[in-house]
Design an enzyme around this catalytic site. Structure first.
Site, PDB file in Angstrom:
ATOM      1  N   CYS A 282       0.846  -1.184   0.000  1.00 38.14           N
ATOM      2  CA  CYS A 282       0.000   0.000   0.000  1.00 38.14           C
ATOM      3  C   CYS A 282       0.889   1.245   0.000  1.00 38.14           C
ATOM      4  O   CYS A 282       1.845   1.330   0.790  1.00 38.14           O
ATOM      5  CB  CYS A 282      -0.902  -0.001   1.227  1.00 38.14           C
ATOM      6  SG  CYS A 282      -1.809   1.549   1.471  1.00 38.14           S
TER       7      CYS A 282
ATOM      8  N   ASP B 285      -0.087  -6.344   0.163  1.00 42.43           N
ATOM      9  CA  ASP B 285      -1.278  -6.845  -0.515  1.00 42.43           C
ATOM     10  C   ASP B 285      -0.855  -8.004  -1.404  1.00 42.43           C
ATOM     11  O   ASP B 285       0.101  -7.882  -2.170  1.00 42.43           O
ATOM     12  CB  ASP B 285      -1.912  -5.750  -1.385  1.00 42.43           C
ATOM     13  CG  ASP B 285      -2.473  -4.602  -0.566  1.00 42.43           C
ATOM     14  OD1 ASP B 285      -3.290  -4.869   0.336  1.00 42.43           O
ATOM     15  OD2 ASP B 285      -2.095  -3.444  -0.829  1.00 42.43           O
TER      16      ASP B 285
END
Length: 271
Positions: A179, A186
């Site tokens: 992120c 992620d």
């Protein structure tokens, strides 16, 4: 609508009243300007969001619970920041709607105001067959177990194996990115479908491992992969789709192609 507050990375209580102003738009142009994208670049597709905690109250003040599939065109002016979307959806939990149609229309209207283009929202029961996850086809790049992660994705890593033209598909379940605000990881599965030069699959896996510590939003990572492959090889057909695992009851699946009629796959079991 009041100017929304950027809430990613902050502790924010779940709202208990309908709060459309929490939705936070992020202009696509900011990232695309750094990728060499222009209005003449062929890039079509959608971002599909699965909303696993979609709920509001019916006229008896009893909760209605659904899974939603939100489809946002890639040509929208903005994307919506995912935590702000989660907070917005939470704000519906105490809101009474006369019908599911009224609820979905409200959600779509609120998103259109910040995204700048029409969106589509489908509702599903929480355990229907049509939400069962699919599988990816083509060569599984996870066979290349000895390739190390690298600092950044580098287009020059991508190489052809022969001078032939091929039709092929490749996928991996080892895509990892960070992120850009919180630096939290992620994870995703990604699939590349291809008609063009004989791309070396090992070089594609090495390139994708360059995202391991790369900080960008999901949609921007997919567009970077797509534009790097398009710019380096100019294939006749190209599609890139990343199936990011859910966070906060939401998963995101961006899909980009150089053909306007190409269709994304909808969901994997992993999500």
């Amino acid at each position: 609508m009041a100017n929304p507050k950027f809430v990613l990375g902050e502790r924010v209580a779940a709202p208990t009243a309908y709060t459309p102003d929490v939705l936070y738009p992020i202009a696509r142009a900011h990232a695309r300007d750094t990728l060499g994208y222009s209005a003449t670049t062929p890039m079509f597709g959608v971002d599909q969001w699965h909303l696993y905690e979609l709920s509001w109250l019916n006229t008896a003040r009893s909760p209605e619970v659904y899974v939603g599939r939100l489809t946002v065109p890639a040509h929208s002016e903005c994307i919506v920041e995912s935590k702000s979307l989660k907070l917005y959806l939470n704000s519906l939990n105490f809101t009474v709607f006369e019908s599911t149609q009224s609820a979905t229309q409200t959600i779509c209207d609120d998103l259109v105001r910040i995204l700048g283009t029409p969106v589509h929202l489908e509702l599903f029961d929480v355990a229907p067959n049509d939400l069962a996850g699919g599988v990816l086809h083509g060569t599984n790049l996870d066979q290349y177990k000895q390739l190390p992660i690298v600092e950044q994705p580098t287009p020059a890593t991508l190489q052809t194996a022969t001078d032939s033209l091929v039709s092929a598909a490749w996928h991996t379940h080892r895509l990892r990115s960070l992120c850009p605000i919180t630096a939290q990881p992620d994870w995703a599965s990604v699939q590349v479908v291809w008609e063009g030069p004989d791309l070396c699959p090992e070089s594609l896996m090495q390139y994708l491992l360059g995202y391991y510590q790369h900080q960008e939003y999901h949609e921007q990572c997919v567009e970077r992969i797509y534009l790097d492959l398009l710019g380096r090889f100019n294939p006749e057909f190209l599609s890139v789709q990343a199936f990011y695992t859910r966070r906060g009851g939401i998963d995101i699946t961006p899909f980009r192609s150089n053909h306007p009629d190409a269709k994304p796959r909808v969901r994997l079991m992993r999500q």
